[in-house]
Write a protein that holds these residues in place. Structure first.
Motif, PDB file in Angstrom:
ATOM      1  N   ARG A 180      -7.290 -40.497   1.595  1.00 44.65           N
ATOM      2  CA  ARG A 180      -6.950 -41.775   2.180  1.00 44.65           C
ATOM      3  C   ARG A 180      -5.858 -41.583   3.223  1.00 44.65           C
ATOM      4  N   VAL A 181      -5.865 -42.458   4.208  1.00 51.16           N
ATOM      5  CA  VAL A 181      -4.856 -42.427   5.259  1.00 51.16           C
ATOM      6  C   VAL A 181      -4.270 -43.820   5.418  1.00 51.16           C
ATOM      7  N   TYR A 182      -3.196 -43.879   6.181  1.00 52.49           N
ATOM      8  CA  TYR A 182      -2.584 -45.160   6.488  1.00 52.49           C
ATOM      9  C   TYR A 182      -3.585 -46.011   7.270  1.00 52.49           C
ATOM     10  N   PRO A 183      -3.719 -47.271   7.007  1.00 52.34           N
ATOM     11  CA  PRO A 183      -2.890 -48.146   6.175  1.00 52.34           C
ATOM     12  C   PRO A 183      -3.371 -48.269   4.720  1.00 52.34           C
ATOM     13  N   GLU A 184      -4.423 -47.526   4.352  1.00 47.84           N
ATOM     14  CA  GLU A 184      -4.914 -47.619   2.978  1.00 47.84           C
ATOM     15  C   GLU A 184      -3.870 -47.134   1.974  1.00 47.84           C
ATOM     16  N   THR A 185      -3.062 -46.162   2.377  1.00 47.61           N
ATOM     17  CA  THR A 185      -2.004 -45.663   1.495  1.00 47.61           C
ATOM     18  C   THR A 185      -0.846 -45.167   2.335  1.00 47.61           C
ATOM     19  N   VAL A 186       0.294 -45.028   1.725  1.00 47.06           N
ATOM     20  CA  VAL A 186       1.496 -44.501   2.376  1.00 47.06           C
ATOM     21  C   VAL A 186       2.069 -43.399   1.486  1.00 47.06           C
ATOM     22  N   PHE A 187       3.102 -42.729   1.972  1.00 54.21           N
ATOM     23  CA  PHE A 187       3.747 -41.688   1.180  1.00 54.21           C
ATOM     24  C   PHE A 187       4.331 -42.302  -0.075  1.00 54.21           C
ATOM     25  N   PRO A 188       4.128 -41.676  -1.234  1.00 58.08           N
ATOM     26  CA  PRO A 188       3.511 -40.387  -1.500  1.00 58.08           C
ATOM     27  C   PRO A 188       2.028 -40.467  -1.860  1.00 58.08           C
ATOM     28  N   PHE A 205      -0.749 -40.584  -0.242  1.00 59.12           N
ATOM     29  CA  PHE A 205      -1.747 -39.755   0.425  1.00 59.12           C
ATOM     30  C   PHE A 205      -1.714 -38.296  -0.023  1.00 59.12           C
ATOM     31  N   LEU A 206      -0.774 -37.926  -0.861  1.00 59.98           N
ATOM     32  CA  LEU A 206      -0.760 -36.572  -1.419  1.00 59.98           C
ATOM     33  C   LEU A 206      -1.555 -36.473  -2.727  1.00 59.98           C
ATOM     34  N   ASP A 207      -1.860 -37.605  -3.309  1.00 63.36           N
ATOM     35  CA  ASP A 207      -2.649 -37.592  -4.550  1.00 63.36           C
ATOM     36  C   ASP A 207      -4.070 -37.080  -4.297  1.00 63.36           C
ATOM     37  N   ASP A 208      -4.645 -37.427  -3.160  1.00 61.65           N
ATOM     38  CA  ASP A 208      -6.021 -37.038  -2.861  1.00 61.65           C
ATOM     39  C   ASP A 208      -6.183 -35.522  -2.689  1.00 61.65           C
ATOM     40  N   PRO A 209      -5.346 -34.856  -1.878  1.00 63.45           N
ATOM     41  CA  PRO A 209      -5.526 -33.400  -1.796  1.00 63.45           C
ATOM     42  C   PRO A 209      -5.214 -32.691  -3.115  1.00 63.45           C
ATOM     43  N   ALA A 210      -4.280 -33.215  -3.893  1.00 62.10           N
ATOM     44  CA  ALA A 210      -4.008 -32.619  -5.206  1.00 62.10           C
ATOM     45  C   ALA A 210      -5.243 -32.738  -6.101  1.00 62.10           C
ATOM     46  N   GLY A 269      -2.325 -32.515   7.929  1.00 58.15           N
ATOM     47  CA  GLY A 269      -2.967 -31.782   6.845  1.00 58.15           C
ATOM     48  C   GLY A 269      -2.184 -30.534   6.473  1.00 58.15           C
ATOM     49  N   ALA A 270      -1.566 -29.883   7.455  1.00 59.20           N
ATOM     50  CA  ALA A 270      -0.710 -28.726   7.176  1.00 59.20           C
ATOM     51  C   ALA A 270       0.517 -29.174   6.398  1.00 59.20           C
ATOM     52  N   HIS A 271       1.038 -30.319   6.777  1.00 56.47           N
ATOM     53  CA  HIS A 271       2.196 -30.874   6.070  1.00 56.47           C
ATOM     54  C   HIS A 271       1.835 -31.166   4.608  1.00 56.47           C
ATOM     55  N   MET A 272       0.675 -31.752   4.396  1.00 58.82           N
ATOM     56  CA  MET A 272       0.240 -32.044   3.030  1.00 58.82           C
ATOM     57  C   MET A 272       0.021 -30.759   2.232  1.00 58.82           C
ATOM     58  N   PRO A 313       6.393 -29.689  -6.865  1.00 51.89           N
ATOM     59  CA  PRO A 313       5.525 -29.528  -8.039  1.00 51.89           C
ATOM     60  C   PRO A 313       4.871 -30.812  -8.546  1.00 51.89           C
ATOM     61  N   ARG A 314       5.344 -31.958  -8.130  1.00 46.48           N
ATOM     62  CA  ARG A 314       4.836 -33.219  -8.684  1.00 46.48           C
ATOM     63  C   ARG A 314       3.345 -33.437  -8.505  1.00 46.48           C
ATOM     64  N   TYR A 315       2.816 -33.102  -7.343  1.00 48.45           N
ATOM     65  CA  TYR A 315       1.448 -33.487  -7.003  1.00 48.45           C
ATOM     66  C   TYR A 315       0.411 -32.690  -7.796  1.00 48.45           C
ATOM     67  N   LEU A 316       0.576 -31.385  -7.846  1.00 50.51           N
ATOM     68  CA  LEU A 316      -0.358 -30.596  -8.646  1.00 50.51           C
ATOM     69  C   LEU A 316      -0.108 -30.784 -10.136  1.00 50.51           C
TER      70      LEU A 316
END
Length: 181
Positions: A1-9, A11-16, A44-47, A55-58
């Protein structure tokens, strides 16, 4: 998901979750769950860097960054949140901004990293890669920093295009990094 569907944090849940899915299903495709790399370009590199450092996301997926064999970042804004986009204040709420960069989470226990930046990138300052590499080195982290003269923000990722072109040093370096780790 990307903005505006989600914001930090968020958008990190999806790649995890994608890393977890990959670990759970990679054998079905002939892969090895012990050889997972994350690669991204720009945001994407940032994510990918966030998954490798914070460590939170994984952990939310029952994993750790030790589950990764490596991280490859192409033209990532690791050291600064871009301010040119008027939506950045919404995407990265002020109260959470310190948690939005990977550098504060560097401990030296990250997977090996390859950071690639084009010297002609005017979208994301290539010095972000320098600063991230410096933070990793300061903690004795395994990092390779590659700079590509004349490569811009899009040129660096076009190295992965299926369109026939000259042999890309970016693609060759990424392949060598994966083979080495």
């Amino acid at each position: 998901r990307v903005y505006p569907e989600t914001v930090f944090p968020g958008f990190l849940d999806d790649p995890a979750a994608a890393v977890r899915w990959t670990r759970d299903h990679v054998r079905e495709f002939g892969g090895d769950p012990g050889r997972i790399f994350v690669l991204g370009h720009s945001s994407g590199a940032h994510m990918a860097a966030m998954l490798a450092t914070d460590p939170r996301y994984l952990a939310a997926q029952g994993m750790s960054n030790a589950s990764l064999s490596g991280m490859i970042g192409l033209a990532g804004p690791y050291a600064a949140i871009p301010t040119s986009d008027p939506h950045m204040d919404e995407i990265f709420p002020a109260a959470l901004r310190q948690r939005a960069l990977p550098i504060p989470f560097v401990t030296g226990n990250e997977p090996p990293m390859l950071l690639a930046a084009g010297t002609a990138d005017t979208d994301v300052d290539p010095h972000n890669s320098d600063r991230f590499a410096d933070a990793l080195r300061a903690h004795r982290g395994a990092v390779e920093l590659k700079k590509y003269p004349g490569y811009g923000h899009d040129t660096i990722v076009e190295s992965f295009s299926a369109v026939p072109n000259t042999v890309s040093p970016v693609l060759a370096d990424v392949t060598a990094f994966i083979d080495a780790h």
